[in-house]
Design a protein around this motif. Sequence first.
Motif, PDB file in Angstrom:
ATOM      1  N   ASN A 101       0.934   6.043   5.802  1.00  0.00           N
ATOM      2  CA  ASN A 101      -0.463   6.032   6.221  1.00  0.00           C
ATOM      3  C   ASN A 101      -1.384   6.615   5.161  1.00  0.00           C
ATOM      4  OD1 ASN A 101       1.166   6.974   9.141  1.00  0.00           O
ATOM      5  ND2 ASN A 101       0.089   5.040   9.021  1.00  0.00           N
ATOM      6  N   SER A 107       3.006   7.178  -6.371  1.00  0.00           N
ATOM      7  CA  SER A 107       2.042   8.105  -6.963  1.00  0.00           C
ATOM      8  C   SER A 107       2.339   9.535  -6.550  1.00  0.00           C
ATOM      9  CB  SER A 107       0.624   7.703  -6.550  1.00  0.00           C
ATOM     10  OG  SER A 107       0.369   6.389  -7.005  1.00  0.00           O
ATOM     11  N   PHE A 108       2.628   9.720  -5.267  1.00  0.00           N
ATOM     12  CA  PHE A 108       2.952  11.085  -4.816  1.00  0.00           C
ATOM     13  C   PHE A 108       4.208  11.605  -5.523  1.00  0.00           C
ATOM     14  CE2 PHE A 108       0.433  10.202  -0.785  1.00  0.00           C
ATOM     15  CZ  PHE A 108      -0.527  11.162  -1.043  1.00  0.00           C
ATOM     16  N   PHE A 127       0.844  -1.201   0.000  1.00  0.00           N
ATOM     17  CA  PHE A 127       0.000   0.000   0.000  1.00  0.00           C
ATOM     18  C   PHE A 127       0.878   1.251   0.000  1.00  0.00           C
ATOM     19  CE2 PHE A 127      -2.289   3.335   2.342  1.00  0.00           C
ATOM     20  CZ  PHE A 127      -3.530   3.331   1.740  1.00  0.00           C
ATOM     21  N   GLY A 186       2.666   1.779  -3.424  1.00  0.00           N
ATOM     22  CA  GLY A 186       1.753   2.352  -4.415  1.00  0.00           C
ATOM     23  C   GLY A 186       1.500   3.824  -4.133  1.00  0.00           C
ATOM     24  N   SER A 187       1.341   4.136  -2.855  1.00  0.00           N
ATOM     25  CA  SER A 187       1.077   5.513  -2.453  1.00  0.00           C
ATOM     26  C   SER A 187       2.273   6.418  -2.756  1.00  0.00           C
ATOM     27  CB  SER A 187       0.759   5.539  -0.952  1.00  0.00           C
ATOM     28  OG  SER A 187       0.608   6.845  -0.487  1.00  0.00           O
ATOM     29  N   PRO A 237      -4.651  17.539   4.394  1.00  0.00           N
ATOM     30  CA  PRO A 237      -5.513  16.389   4.119  1.00  0.00           C
ATOM     31  C   PRO A 237      -6.955  16.827   3.931  1.00  0.00           C
ATOM     32  CG  PRO A 237      -4.934  16.463   6.439  1.00  0.00           C
ATOM     33  CD  PRO A 237      -4.211  17.603   5.784  1.00  0.00           C
ATOM     34  N   MET A 277       0.707  19.559   1.895  1.00  0.00           N
ATOM     35  CA  MET A 277      -0.591  19.138   1.390  1.00  0.00           C
ATOM     36  C   MET A 277      -1.547  18.898   2.552  1.00  0.00           C
ATOM     37  SD  MET A 277      -1.094  16.277  -1.529  1.00  0.00           S
ATOM     38  CE  MET A 277      -1.012  14.895  -0.396  1.00  0.00           C
ATOM     39  N   ARG A 303      -1.017   9.125   3.478  1.00  0.00           N
ATOM     40  CA  ARG A 303      -0.913  10.575   3.407  1.00  0.00           C
ATOM     41  C   ARG A 303       0.479  11.005   2.948  1.00  0.00           C
ATOM     42  NH1 ARG A 303      -2.930  12.845   9.036  1.00  0.00           N
ATOM     43  NH2 ARG A 303      -2.577  14.790   7.882  1.00  0.00           N
ATOM     44  N   GLY A 338      -3.453   2.111  -2.736  1.00  0.00           N
ATOM     45  CA  GLY A 338      -2.510   3.114  -2.230  1.00  0.00           C
ATOM     46  C   GLY A 338      -2.217   4.159  -3.292  1.00  0.00           C
ATOM     47  N   SER A 339      -2.056   3.696  -4.509  1.00  0.00           N
ATOM     48  CA  SER A 339      -1.750   4.596  -5.615  1.00  0.00           C
ATOM     49  C   SER A 339      -2.910   5.552  -5.884  1.00  0.00           C
ATOM     50  CB  SER A 339      -1.459   3.754  -6.859  1.00  0.00           C
ATOM     51  OG  SER A 339      -1.254   4.568  -7.976  1.00  0.00           O
ATOM     52  N   ALA A 340      -4.107   5.013  -6.033  1.00  0.00           N
ATOM     53  CA  ALA A 340      -5.267   5.832  -6.390  1.00  0.00           C
ATOM     54  C   ALA A 340      -5.606   6.839  -5.289  1.00  0.00           C
ATOM     55  CB  ALA A 340      -6.469   4.931  -6.667  1.00  0.00           C
ATOM     56  N   LEU A 341      -5.482   6.410  -4.029  1.00  0.00           N
ATOM     57  CA  LEU A 341      -5.774   7.330  -2.926  1.00  0.00           C
ATOM     58  C   LEU A 341      -4.788   8.490  -2.898  1.00  0.00           C
ATOM     59  CD1 LEU A 341      -6.793   4.980   0.022  1.00  0.00           C
ATOM     60  CD2 LEU A 341      -8.138   6.868  -0.924  1.00  0.00           C
ATOM     61  N   SER A 342      -3.571   8.230  -3.347  1.00  0.00           N
ATOM     62  CA  SER A 342      -2.575   9.300  -3.366  1.00  0.00           C
ATOM     63  C   SER A 342      -2.838  10.259  -4.519  1.00  0.00           C
ATOM     64  CB  SER A 342      -1.175   8.691  -3.465  1.00  0.00           C
ATOM     65  OG  SER A 342      -0.954   7.853  -2.348  1.00  0.00           O
ATOM     66  N   PHE A 343      -3.119   9.703  -5.673  1.00  0.00           N
ATOM     67  CA  PHE A 343      -3.415  10.573  -6.817  1.00  0.00           C
ATOM     68  C   PHE A 343      -4.646  11.439  -6.532  1.00  0.00           C
ATOM     69  CE2 PHE A 343      -0.963   7.496  -9.631  1.00  0.00           C
ATOM     70  CZ  PHE A 343       0.035   8.407  -9.958  1.00  0.00           C
ATOM     71  N   GLN A 374      -5.649  12.625  -3.843  1.00  0.00           N
ATOM     72  CA  GLN A 374      -5.309  13.714  -2.925  1.00  0.00           C
ATOM     73  C   GLN A 374      -4.430  14.774  -3.589  1.00  0.00           C
ATOM     74  OE1 GLN A 374      -4.285  12.351   1.360  1.00  0.00           O
ATOM     75  NE2 GLN A 374      -4.029  10.504   0.145  1.00  0.00           N
ATOM     76  N   ALA A 375      -3.592  14.319  -4.532  1.00  0.00           N
ATOM     77  CA  ALA A 375      -2.553  15.215  -5.057  1.00  0.00           C
ATOM     78  C   ALA A 375      -2.949  15.962  -6.325  1.00  0.00           C
ATOM     79  CB  ALA A 375      -1.277  14.406  -5.311  1.00  0.00           C
ATOM     80  N   LEU A 376      -3.858  15.386  -7.108  1.00  0.00           N
ATOM     81  CA  LEU A 376      -4.126  15.975  -8.422  1.00  0.00           C
ATOM     82  C   LEU A 376      -5.210  17.045  -8.383  1.00  0.00           C
ATOM     83  CD1 LEU A 376      -3.924  12.813 -10.716  1.00  0.00           C
ATOM     84  CD2 LEU A 376      -2.163  14.531 -10.267  1.00  0.00           C
ATOM     85  N   ARG A 420      -2.709   0.821   7.083  1.00  0.00           N
ATOM     86  CA  ARG A 420      -2.590   1.774   8.204  1.00  0.00           C
ATOM     87  C   ARG A 420      -2.992   3.173   7.742  1.00  0.00           C
ATOM     88  NH1 ARG A 420      -0.683  -3.345   8.531  1.00  0.00           N
ATOM     89  NH2 ARG A 420       0.264  -3.826  10.530  1.00  0.00           N
ATOM     90  N   SER A 421      -4.014   3.225   6.882  1.00  0.00           N
ATOM     91  CA  SER A 421      -4.448   4.511   6.328  1.00  0.00           C
ATOM     92  C   SER A 421      -4.984   5.429   7.414  1.00  0.00           C
ATOM     93  CB  SER A 421      -5.531   4.286   5.277  1.00  0.00           C
ATOM     94  OG  SER A 421      -6.109   5.521   4.913  1.00  0.00           O
ATOM     95  N   ARG A 422      -4.527   6.676   7.366  1.00  0.00           N
ATOM     96  CA  ARG A 422      -5.068   7.701   8.263  1.00  0.00           C
ATOM     97  C   ARG A 422      -5.749   8.798   7.459  1.00  0.00           C
ATOM     98  NH1 ARG A 422      -4.378   6.895  14.090  1.00  0.00           N
ATOM     99  NH2 ARG A 422      -3.669   4.734  14.002  1.00  0.00           N
ATOM    100  N   ILE A 423      -6.108   8.473   6.236  1.00  0.00           N
ATOM    101  CA  ILE A 423      -6.861   9.404   5.418  1.00  0.00           C
ATOM    102  C   ILE A 423      -8.298   9.425   5.945  1.00  0.00           C
ATOM    103  CG2 ILE A 423      -7.544   9.978   3.053  1.00  0.00           C
ATOM    104  CD1 ILE A 423      -5.385   7.926   2.146  1.00  0.00           C
ATOM    105  N   LEU A 427       3.577  15.208  -7.278  1.00  0.00           N
ATOM    106  CA  LEU A 427       3.879  16.432  -6.523  1.00  0.00           C
ATOM    107  C   LEU A 427       5.006  17.240  -7.151  1.00  0.00           C
ATOM    108  CD1 LEU A 427       3.591  15.117  -2.855  1.00  0.00           C
ATOM    109  CD2 LEU A 427       1.880  16.339  -4.212  1.00  0.00           C
TER     110      LEU A 427
END
Lengths: 178, 178, 178, 178
Positions: free
Chosen positions: A157, A143-144, A136, A139-140, B3, B1, A159, B139-144, B146-148, B41-44, A148
């Motif tokens: 996490n 992507s960042f 996870f 992948g995160s 959240p 960034m 973030r 993990g990848s999609a959740l980051s994109f 947030q960032a895009l 361990r996502s804290r989003i 970024l």
Amino acid sequence: MNPEPVRVFVTGGTFDKEYNELNGSLFFKDTHLPEMLRLGRSRIDVSISTLMMIDSLEMTAADRARIVDECGRAAEMRILITHGTDTMVETAAALATALIGDRLRSPAETKSVPGKTIVLTGAMVPYAFGSSDGLFNLGSALSFVQALQAGVYIAMNGRCFDWNRVLKNRQTGTFEAI
Amino acid sequence: MNPEPVRVFVTGGTFDKEYNELNGSLFFKDTHLPEMLRLGRSRIDVSISTLMMIDSLEMTAADRARIVDECGRAAEMRILITHGTDTMVETAAALATALIGDRLRSPAETKSVPGKTIVLTGAMVPYAFGSSDGLFNLGSALSFVQALQAGVYIAMNGRCFDWNRVLKNRQTGTFEAI
Amino acid sequence: MNPEPVRVFVTGGTFDKEYNELNGSLFFKDTHLPEMLRLGRSRIDVSISTLMMIDSLEMTAADRARIVDECGRAAEMRILITHGTDTMVETAAALATALIGDRLRSPAETKSVPGKTIVLTGAMVPYAFGSSDGLFNLGSALSFVQALQAGVYIAMNGRCFDWNRVLKNRQTGTFEAI
Amino acid sequence: MNPEPVRVFVTGGTFDKEYNELNGSLFFKDTHLPEMLRLGRSRIDVSISTLMMIDSLEMTAADRARIVDECGRAAEMRILITHGTDTMVETAAALATALIGDRLRSPAETKSVPGKTIVLTGAMVPYAFGSSDGLFNLGSALSFVQALQAGVYIAMNGRCFDWNRVLKNRQTGTFEAI
């Protein structure tokens, strides 16, 4: 978003720890990054270099200097660093200091770094174990690092934190904004 | 960034398929998203809504209209959609059409969508099976997301594509830029 | 083969070790036996008792005496013991001594043991980690304990050894006949 | 118990099914037996032969005749067969008929079989998927085949059944004594 090549620097950390079944201890062998990228069906243009394989609590100033140096000399503008979580913030600060330029470093050194996007990530549980957050996080972070603008970040996490606005909460094992 | 809260709409797809051990078929039960976020361990700040649980080859125009409608009505500006890979591009197009505004939709409808960042992702192998790309993709999609900046994107293979510059290569099982 | 109830005594060992993600150490929490039996779709009539949760290198004579005592007092004639591999042979010897009867034990104590089939097993890698031999060993040991006549055995590496004809080869991490 | 060589005949079944990520179907490629034996740290003297790779619902009388024939001609006295669960009982009956001797087979053929211990096993969930009972069943079946006297048996759910006293309950997905 046009794909740009990403450089991955492996430094060890929980991410890559393995279980030694002969003596019950945790140790480092090879990085799991290539296997993890295969599992993620990654089509990112990635080059992986293992700089060291150590627990981040044992990382010395010389080790950090080497990481900074390698990031400075890398041809890629987007860099991912896998790192132990305990001193990840410290290494991020060392990188940002070099990136922004400070009195302790010569202009020649700092010039090579500006403009790069550097993301550090790690894992709370080794990838080789069940229940790892490693895939996870990978992948995160990948992507960042693609999305970024230039800067030094910590991706944990799910973030992403600016290098100077984050700390690891050792009671909860999570990263928090400060 | 900073959240921001993320809304996740679950629509099914390979991501959430399970193996029925009584008859050897694949089927849908509940989404694995909460379990996957725990593992990461996502804290989003994430809210999950299951809109449907279907194979994307069986997704109708009415199903797509519902997805568009839910994205429009969501309070969150950042939306992740889990979706079967076979018609993911089609749903992305439906969303983008509503987002940008087209002749078929009334201004009242389109107004609610602009400004949102919507990322669709899925998996080639069910999360419940070994060798799944699901956790990496999440993990990848959740980051994109947030960032895009605002737009409709597809996040697969570690990459992020604009909705109108991507297709799934059915021979290789990967997403490619066009 | 008529199914007979099997008593499982959990003593700890690598089998049940977990990874503490807050400090990177290995520790014991609860036994994974019930979860493993569910995974194996076991329909054996099994009762599980956790006697202790320790590394077998730390097992004392008092601990062994307790294991012997519990085996003696168990109503079931078929007993499986999960145990650390390092001193598994020593505990097997303690059980066999009690089973066969020796000068150090009173006849009253020994009488309760004869006729029982006792199998010890363990794991080289914790069940909670990837690449564990635990589930294989559990399936193996449960089968041997049902199939073999009275005696004390060690089931590891898919094989079954008489208690007094086996040792653990610490170089290879496997059990060998002597 | 002296270790004897074990012959494993692979016939397919759920045990060895894989997920085709290009079309979402289940299919057979290679057997996972060698990988599973490695995971179990097996030190049994095992020879593996793949006779066929089919769903047991598609197994023909000719397929069964081949299995019987191979068991008869095998040099090993202890034989494990991996098999789909749906018609496992039928194949066991075919083997037992040959083992005991029946009117359809010549004495010369039957003579080669008596004295052998043959155990059939399978899985409710493919080994390649999470939550598979395969590794547990393999450990179990390999142990029963070493420990039991001549005969034909089915090892599932941690138990071992005589070939003519068992059926698969399709409602529960478990094997039961009759």
